[in-house]
Scaffold this motif. Sequence first.
Motif: not given
Length: 184
Positions: A67-70, A51, A29, A88, A115, A49, A9, A118, A122
């Motif tokens: 943007t963070a996606r998981t 980013l 990722t 997201e 870290e 994750l 991170f 994010v 989330i």
Amino acid sequence: MKKHLNGPFVLPAREIVRRPGDMREHALTIPVPERWGEGVVSVAAGSELALDVRLESVHEGILVSGTARTTYEGECSRCLREITQPVEVEFQELFEYPGDETPDFELQDDHVDLETLVRDAIVLSLPFQPVCRPDCPGLDPVTGEELTESPGVAQDPIDPRWAALRELTETDPAHGVGQSREES
């Protein structure tokens, strides 16, 4: 007090420090290091994750946006089925240059550590009462069985204290509405 910064991170910002207008973009990722979230749903440790992050130099420090996606896992709050749903979130925070004040986020050794930023974004976006689908009918309160989508009319359970009163007020269609069976 500075801590040693390394890890997935942590992003370098040395090239743009104190150069307002300069920018760097990163696509990462990485695995989630530990379980995020304590409710009915959470993001499992090791989940992927993704980013997309932009670091922009401004006069006060480094502006981080992205943007963070998981995916999160857990149970539907209505029918208790296992669910896995994508999540997201967008985030933005200023990592200030070190100084006399203690900011929420500070640039350390010309690096930004994403870290906490994010994780908080989330976890705060996780649903409080997740559902497997918007029209999930849930469970029958009496039997505990999953309710079906049948068009029948659901009846509320009768409180046993009122059962005798219900017998007095039930109507017989052959004798008209509002008459009790004893009157006919």
